[in-house]
Design a protein around this motif. Sequence first.
Motif, PDB file in Angstrom:
ATOM      1  N   LEU A  16       0.852  -1.196   0.000  1.00 53.09           N
ATOM      2  CA  LEU A  16       0.000   0.000   0.000  1.00 53.09           C
ATOM      3  C   LEU A  16       0.884   1.242   0.000  1.00 53.09           C
ATOM      4  N   THR A  38      -2.674  23.896   4.519  1.00 57.30           N
ATOM      5  CA  THR A  38      -4.109  24.140   4.531  1.00 57.30           C
ATOM      6  C   THR A  38      -4.780  23.293   5.601  1.00 57.30           C
ATOM      7  N   SER A  39      -3.958  22.594   6.382  1.00 59.06           N
ATOM      8  CA  SER A  39      -4.517  21.859   7.493  1.00 59.06           C
ATOM      9  C   SER A  39      -4.028  22.524   8.762  1.00 59.06           C
ATOM     10  N   ILE A  44       1.012  18.221   9.575  1.00 59.84           N
ATOM     11  CA  ILE A  44       1.407  17.738   8.252  1.00 59.84           C
ATOM     12  C   ILE A  44       1.917  18.893   7.396  1.00 59.84           C
ATOM     13  N   GLY A  54      -7.807   3.580   7.075  1.00 60.91           N
ATOM     14  CA  GLY A  54      -8.193   2.301   6.466  1.00 60.91           C
ATOM     15  C   GLY A  54      -6.994   1.447   6.048  1.00 60.91           C
ATOM     16  N   THR A  57      -6.439  -0.631   9.044  1.00 56.94           N
ATOM     17  CA  THR A  57      -7.442  -1.686   9.265  1.00 56.94           C
ATOM     18  C   THR A  57      -7.308  -2.775   8.193  1.00 56.94           C
ATOM     19  N   LEU A  58      -6.986  -2.352   6.965  1.00 59.55           N
ATOM     20  CA  LEU A  58      -6.762  -3.344   5.901  1.00 59.55           C
ATOM     21  C   LEU A  58      -5.595  -4.256   6.276  1.00 59.55           C
ATOM     22  N   HIS A 107      -4.631  14.539  -3.105  1.00 56.91           N
ATOM     23  CA  HIS A 107      -3.576  13.652  -3.606  1.00 56.91           C
ATOM     24  C   HIS A 107      -3.757  13.295  -5.074  1.00 56.91           C
ATOM     25  N   SER A 133     -12.306   9.578  -2.829  1.00 58.49           N
ATOM     26  CA  SER A 133     -12.252  10.241  -4.143  1.00 58.49           C
ATOM     27  C   SER A 133     -12.130   9.212  -5.257  1.00 58.49           C
ATOM     28  N   MET A 151     -10.957  -0.170  -6.418  1.00 53.75           N
ATOM     29  CA  MET A 151     -11.800  -0.844  -5.426  1.00 53.75           C
ATOM     30  C   MET A 151     -12.669   0.215  -4.770  1.00 53.75           C
ATOM     31  N   TYR A 154     -16.706   2.070   1.203  1.00 54.54           N
ATOM     32  CA  TYR A 154     -16.216   2.576   2.490  1.00 54.54           C
ATOM     33  C   TYR A 154     -15.629   1.452   3.318  1.00 54.54           C
ATOM     34  N   HIS A 157     -12.499  -4.350   3.123  1.00 53.77           N
ATOM     35  CA  HIS A 157     -11.707  -5.434   3.719  1.00 53.77           C
ATOM     36  C   HIS A 157     -11.950  -6.771   3.037  1.00 53.77           C
ATOM     37  N   THR A 226     -11.310   6.291  14.857  1.00 52.42           N
ATOM     38  CA  THR A 226     -12.682   6.537  14.414  1.00 52.42           C
ATOM     39  C   THR A 226     -13.485   5.293  14.776  1.00 52.42           C
ATOM     40  N   GLY A 240     -17.838  13.911   3.268  1.00 55.04           N
ATOM     41  CA  GLY A 240     -18.162  12.724   4.076  1.00 55.04           C
ATOM     42  C   GLY A 240     -19.431  12.953   4.869  1.00 55.04           C
ATOM     43  N   TYR A 282      -6.479  10.980  19.608  1.00 52.95           N
ATOM     44  CA  TYR A 282      -7.376  11.909  18.916  1.00 52.95           C
ATOM     45  C   TYR A 282      -8.604  11.152  18.440  1.00 52.95           C
ATOM     46  N   ILE A 284     -11.991  11.021  16.483  1.00 51.06           N
ATOM     47  CA  ILE A 284     -12.800  11.747  15.502  1.00 51.06           C
ATOM     48  C   ILE A 284     -14.048  10.915  15.251  1.00 51.06           C
TER      49      ILE A 284
HETATM   50  C1  B12 Z   1     -10.913  11.039  10.346  1.00 51.33           C
HETATM   51  C2  B12 Z   1     -10.770  12.053   9.236  1.00 51.33           C
HETATM   52  C3  B12 Z   1      -9.543  12.709   9.087  1.00 51.33           C
HETATM   53  C4  B12 Z   1      -8.328  12.471   9.967  1.00 51.33           C
HETATM   54  C5  B12 Z   1      -7.380  11.463   9.336  1.00 51.33           C
HETATM   55  C6  B12 Z   1      -8.000  10.159   9.092  1.00 51.33           C
HETATM   56  C7  B12 Z   1      -7.148   9.149   8.413  1.00 51.33           C
HETATM   57  N1  B12 Z   1      -5.857   9.165   8.494  1.00 51.33           N
HETATM   58  O1  B12 Z   1      -7.717   8.338   7.792  1.00 51.33           O
HETATM   59  C8  B12 Z   1      -7.653  13.846   9.907  1.00 51.33           C
HETATM   60  C9  B12 Z   1      -8.242  14.747  10.946  1.00 51.33           C
HETATM   61  C10 B12 Z   1      -6.155  13.815  10.104  1.00 51.33           C
HETATM   62  C11 B12 Z   1      -8.092  14.286   8.543  1.00 51.33           C
HETATM   63  C12 B12 Z   1      -7.360  15.133   7.775  1.00 51.33           C
HETATM   64  C13 B12 Z   1      -7.782  15.595   6.550  1.00 51.33           C
HETATM   65  N2  B12 Z   1      -8.986  15.405   6.002  1.00 51.33           N
HETATM   66 CO1  B12 Z   1     -10.297  14.209   6.744  1.00 51.33          CO
HETATM   67  N3  B12 Z   1     -11.734  13.186   7.412  1.00 51.33           N
HETATM   68  C14 B12 Z   1     -11.841  12.331   8.373  1.00 51.33           C
HETATM   69  C15 B12 Z   1     -13.286  11.829   8.484  1.00 51.33           C
HETATM   70  C16 B12 Z   1     -13.947  12.586   9.613  1.00 51.33           C
HETATM   71  C17 B12 Z   1     -13.487  10.355   8.701  1.00 51.33           C
HETATM   72  C18 B12 Z   1     -12.695   9.426   7.795  1.00 51.33           C
HETATM   73  C19 B12 Z   1     -12.995   8.020   8.171  1.00 51.33           C
HETATM   74  O2  B12 Z   1     -13.661   7.753   9.127  1.00 51.33           O
HETATM   75  N4  B12 Z   1     -12.583   7.055   7.419  1.00 51.33           N
HETATM   76  C20 B12 Z   1     -13.008   5.697   7.632  1.00 51.33           C
HETATM   77  C21 B12 Z   1     -11.869   4.782   7.808  1.00 51.33           C
HETATM   78  C22 B12 Z   1     -12.138   3.802   8.869  1.00 51.33           C
HETATM   79  O3  B12 Z   1     -11.593   4.089   6.588  1.00 51.33           O
HETATM   80  P1  B12 Z   1     -10.888   4.704   5.391  1.00 51.33           P
HETATM   81  O4  B12 Z   1      -9.688   5.390   5.894  1.00 51.33           O
HETATM   82  O5  B12 Z   1     -11.876   5.510   4.651  1.00 51.33           O
HETATM   83  O6  B12 Z   1     -10.456   3.476   4.457  1.00 51.33           O
HETATM   84  C23 B12 Z   1     -11.333   2.541   3.850  1.00 51.33           C
HETATM   85  C24 B12 Z   1     -11.836   2.938   2.475  1.00 51.33           C
HETATM   86  O7  B12 Z   1     -11.888   4.325   2.270  1.00 51.33           O
HETATM   87  C25 B12 Z   1     -10.928   2.248   1.505  1.00 51.33           C
HETATM   88  N5  B12 Z   1      -9.642   2.800   1.111  1.00 51.33           N
HETATM   89  C26 B12 Z   1      -9.054   3.953   1.435  1.00 51.33           C
HETATM   90  N6  B12 Z   1      -7.878   4.059   0.778  1.00 51.33           N
HETATM   91  C27 B12 Z   1      -7.698   2.962   0.055  1.00 51.33           C
HETATM   92  C28 B12 Z   1      -6.663   2.564  -0.807  1.00 51.33           C
HETATM   93  C29 B12 Z   1      -6.751   1.335  -1.455  1.00 51.33           C
HETATM   94  C30 B12 Z   1      -5.669   0.907  -2.378  1.00 51.33           C
HETATM   95  C31 B12 Z   1      -7.874   0.502  -1.241  1.00 51.33           C
HETATM   96  C32 B12 Z   1      -7.992  -0.789  -1.923  1.00 51.33           C
HETATM   97  C33 B12 Z   1      -8.908   0.906  -0.392  1.00 51.33           C
HETATM   98  C34 B12 Z   1      -8.817   2.135   0.246  1.00 51.33           C
HETATM   99  O8  B12 Z   1     -10.683   1.034   2.190  1.00 51.33           O
HETATM  100  C35 B12 Z   1     -10.475   1.311   3.570  1.00 51.33           C
HETATM  101  C36 B12 Z   1     -10.806   0.120   4.386  1.00 51.33           C
HETATM  102  O9  B12 Z   1     -12.160  -0.240   4.274  1.00 51.33           O
HETATM  103  C37 B12 Z   1     -13.838  12.240   7.092  1.00 51.33           C
HETATM  104  C38 B12 Z   1     -15.305  12.638   7.099  1.00 51.33           C
HETATM  105  C39 B12 Z   1     -16.190  11.471   6.908  1.00 51.33           C
HETATM  106  N7  B12 Z   1     -17.301  11.518   7.528  1.00 51.33           N
HETATM  107  O10 B12 Z   1     -15.892  10.534   6.165  1.00 51.33           O
HETATM  108  C40 B12 Z   1     -12.935  13.405   6.690  1.00 51.33           C
HETATM  109  C41 B12 Z   1     -12.564  13.569   5.232  1.00 51.33           C
HETATM  110  C42 B12 Z   1     -12.188  12.208   4.690  1.00 51.33           C
HETATM  111  N8  B12 Z   1     -11.384  14.426   5.259  1.00 51.33           N
HETATM  112  C43 B12 Z   1     -11.313  15.268   4.307  1.00 51.33           C
HETATM  113  C44 B12 Z   1     -10.276  16.219   4.116  1.00 51.33           C
HETATM  114  C45 B12 Z   1     -10.473  17.228   3.004  1.00 51.33           C
HETATM  115  C46 B12 Z   1      -9.136  16.222   4.925  1.00 51.33           C
HETATM  116  C47 B12 Z   1      -7.923  17.129   4.782  1.00 51.33           C
HETATM  117  C48 B12 Z   1      -7.407  17.311   3.370  1.00 51.33           C
HETATM  118  C49 B12 Z   1      -8.317  18.454   5.438  1.00 51.33           C
HETATM  119  C50 B12 Z   1      -7.265  19.508   5.333  1.00 51.33           C
HETATM  120  N9  B12 Z   1      -7.467  20.524   4.524  1.00 51.33           N
HETATM  121  O11 B12 Z   1      -6.265  19.393   5.954  1.00 51.33           O
HETATM  122  C51 B12 Z   1      -6.890  16.424   5.686  1.00 51.33           C
HETATM  123  C52 B12 Z   1      -5.925  15.508   4.893  1.00 51.33           C
HETATM  124  C53 B12 Z   1      -4.877  14.933   5.799  1.00 51.33           C
HETATM  125  C54 B12 Z   1      -3.792  14.153   5.141  1.00 51.33           C
HETATM  126  N10 B12 Z   1      -4.044  13.219   4.260  1.00 51.33           N
HETATM  127  O12 B12 Z   1      -2.652  14.370   5.461  1.00 51.33           O
HETATM  128  C55 B12 Z   1     -12.499  15.142   3.386  1.00 51.33           C
HETATM  129  C56 B12 Z   1     -12.123  14.393   2.093  1.00 51.33           C
HETATM  130  C57 B12 Z   1     -12.882  14.879   0.882  1.00 51.33           C
HETATM  131  C58 B12 Z   1     -12.203  14.495  -0.379  1.00 51.33           C
HETATM  132  N11 B12 Z   1     -12.829  13.624  -1.138  1.00 51.33           N
HETATM  133  O13 B12 Z   1     -11.130  14.960  -0.669  1.00 51.33           O
HETATM  134  C59 B12 Z   1     -13.523  14.398   4.310  1.00 51.33           C
HETATM  135  C60 B12 Z   1     -14.524  13.528   3.574  1.00 51.33           C
HETATM  136  C61 B12 Z   1     -14.313  15.433   5.086  1.00 51.33           C
HETATM  137  C62 B12 Z   1     -13.738  16.798   5.237  1.00 51.33           C
HETATM  138  N12 B12 Z   1     -13.986  17.709   4.317  1.00 51.33           N
HETATM  139  O14 B12 Z   1     -13.028  17.061   6.177  1.00 51.33           O
HETATM  140  N13 B12 Z   1      -9.264  13.696   8.212  1.00 51.33           N
END
Ligand code: B12
Length: 582
Positions: A16, A38-39, A44, A54, A57-58, A107, A133, A151, A154, A157, A226, A240, A282, A284
């Motif tokens: 990954l 911008t954060s 970062i 994720g 968790t994966l 990204h 995205s 893939m 949300y 796995h 989370t 989200g 932290y 969230i």
């Molecule tokens: C928690 C959170 C954060 C946390 C970090 C979480 C983390 N490291 O994952 C913090 C506070 C740090 C954060 C920061 C930012 N966030 Co944020 N965040 C969230 C929040 C509240 C929840 C995300 C979550 O619960 N994910 C669920 C977890 C459990 O799973 P997952 O990570 O999504 O992964 C699963 C799938 O997505 C998928 N997946 C993901 N990646 C990949 C890759 C592969 C190869 C595969 C197969 C699958 C896969 O499989 C995973 C397993 O099932 C959402 C809002 C929401 N309600 O969704 C916003 C959200 C995701 N964030 C967002 C944004 C914009 C940001 C920032 C850019 C804000 C900023 N300007 O700084 C930064 C980016 C930080 C960085 N990358 O360095 C936007 C994204 C919108 C978009 N489409 O671009 C959201 C939707 C809301 C918002 N506007 O704030 N965030």
Amino acid sequence: MNAARNVPILKTDLLLLHPPGTYDFRDRRDIYFPFLGTSGDVPITPLYEYFPIGFATLKRFLSDRDHEVKIINVSTLLLRYPQIDMNALIHAFDSLLIGIDLHWMVHVQGSLALAEQIKKIRKDIPLIFGGISATYYAEQLIRYPFVDMVMRGYDTHEPMSCLLDTLKQHKRVDAIPNLLWKSKDGQICNNGISHSPQIYTCGAAWEKQPSSLTKKISTIREFLSTQNVGCSYNCGWCGGSRDAFKRIYKQKKSVMRKPLQEIEQEFDSLKKVSEIDKYYFYSIGSYNETKRRMGFFLDKVGETNFKSVGYEQYHLTSEKVLKTMVKANMRTVITLSPESHDLKVAKLAGRGVYTNDEMEKWIEKALNHGIYKVDVWYFVGMPEQDEKSVMETVDYCRHLLHLFKGNAVNPMICPMIPFLDPGSSFFEDPEKYGYRLYHKTLEEHRFAMTRASIINRINYETKMLTREDLVRVGYKAVRRLMEEKAAVGLLPDSWVNKYIGKIDDALEFIPIVHEADCISDEKDRQRELERLGDEILLRNNSILFGGVANQAFPVNREIGGRWFDEIGWEEEVFTAFHNNIV
Ligand code: B12
């Protein structure tokens, strides 16, 4: 397999990769990354080094099913070891599958350019994308020649486990749920989205930390948690939010919850982390939790000896819960995000569920109950919010700073740049909410991120604030707020003066780069940007290096040792081979 230039082969089933926002940011003279990430609250750089939680968790889910998973945070690696030859690393990959996240739209350029580079060198390894995205733009993403699969979903796995099983058995992938893929002759095949569990399957196993974490003593020590995915609330700018989640994932429900035993397992793993008492935790999304589940969560927090704990809260937390939070951890930080001091703007932003007066009274009570700190966040780029309104928000922050002298209340403000989230309600129906979009498609966003000027990278403007305004007003607001913090002694003058000096430099240099970037004749534009190249590089190098600062703690701290600083190989590989792989 070629162990190019001394990098040991990195063998695994799934590799990954988390891309930097911009690939390859090193030595870029043609893209200016102005000071001020911008954060605001997370430590970062403008490369956005957090990988999706994720990934963690994966890793746990797949490892439990005999699939080996390794993670490389390419941002961290390149920031820490700027001399690294990325191509040499790519040559050393030996995996069944490479996964790249396009979770956050920021990204977009980095993920696509990284994929393209990998495909140039390693046609033998299939490449899959995932994330919010990637799901939203799946049909556009799969058309890039270097993307083999997307893939969607949300909770990926189970499908990822099936995919790895299938690849190991050299079978066809046409039965893998949620997969969009390309056949050998380039045909796009859609397996549909049938895997949408009504829970969030799995927690992370935190005890196995990247080597840098256990060997380096870093000043940034935090874990993030989370307990659910999606959201109960409906902020129009958020990708989200309740409606966005339902829309993007085609679901009726907007919150999927982790089973309690998964939360329990996560805490069990945290308890095994050495020196957990030095970590900030932290939380969230706990604002989405039911009373019963929140009670369970707080019990677990109480059993784990974190240094401090932070909770983001949508409403003003009840006194009963505040007391339980303090009982669970003496250093409890609450983050409120009213987004604007003006209730009308706050409501339009999806907040506005309490007045300033109610918030002030609540803060007083919370501090009396022993809450350690309250962070209050404001946003720039909301509907009906003009420059005057933003500056009045800063006036209100000043009022808060004076009302709650000391460092217990910390107001912060942040411009919403570069993107309005694709998939958010404002993005889907911009005119209705007073927005205008500059970039809509994936390719438009990718291209925008290659623009020299941050103003040209922004994908929206509002009726009240143009793209130039969003940057200028946003930076000005942060500048004034920092001054106010120095004035009340919340931050030392020396830190603030340095910070302000950098903002002033950015405010001066942004228009210069913007003017050059807007030259319509391509050759003239390039010539002018080249003329500015040394100046751009000088500034970029002062923020894109192995240190990181944020508004909350505006002094550089070392990169490496954060939970998302995984680098695939053992750290020694890079220190030992550093000179050889230049
Ligand atoms: C928690 C959170 C954060 C946390 C970090 C979480 C983390 N490291 O994952 C913090 C506070 C740090 C954060 C920061 C930012 N966030 Co944020 N965040 C969230 C929040 C509240 C929840 C995300 C979550 O619960 N994910 C669920 C977890 C459990 O799973 P997952 O990570 O999504 O992964 C699963 C799938 O997505 C998928 N997946 C993901 N990646 C990949 C890759 C592969 C190869 C595969 C197969 C699958 C896969 O499989 C995973 C397993 O099932 C959402 C809002 C929401 N309600 O969704 C916003 C959200 C995701 N964030 C967002 C944004 C914009 C940001 C920032 C850019 C804000 C900023 N300007 O700084 C930064 C980016 C930080 C960085 N990358 O360095 C936007 C994204 C919108 C978009 N489409 O671009 C959201 C939707 C809301 C918002 N506007 O704030 N965030």
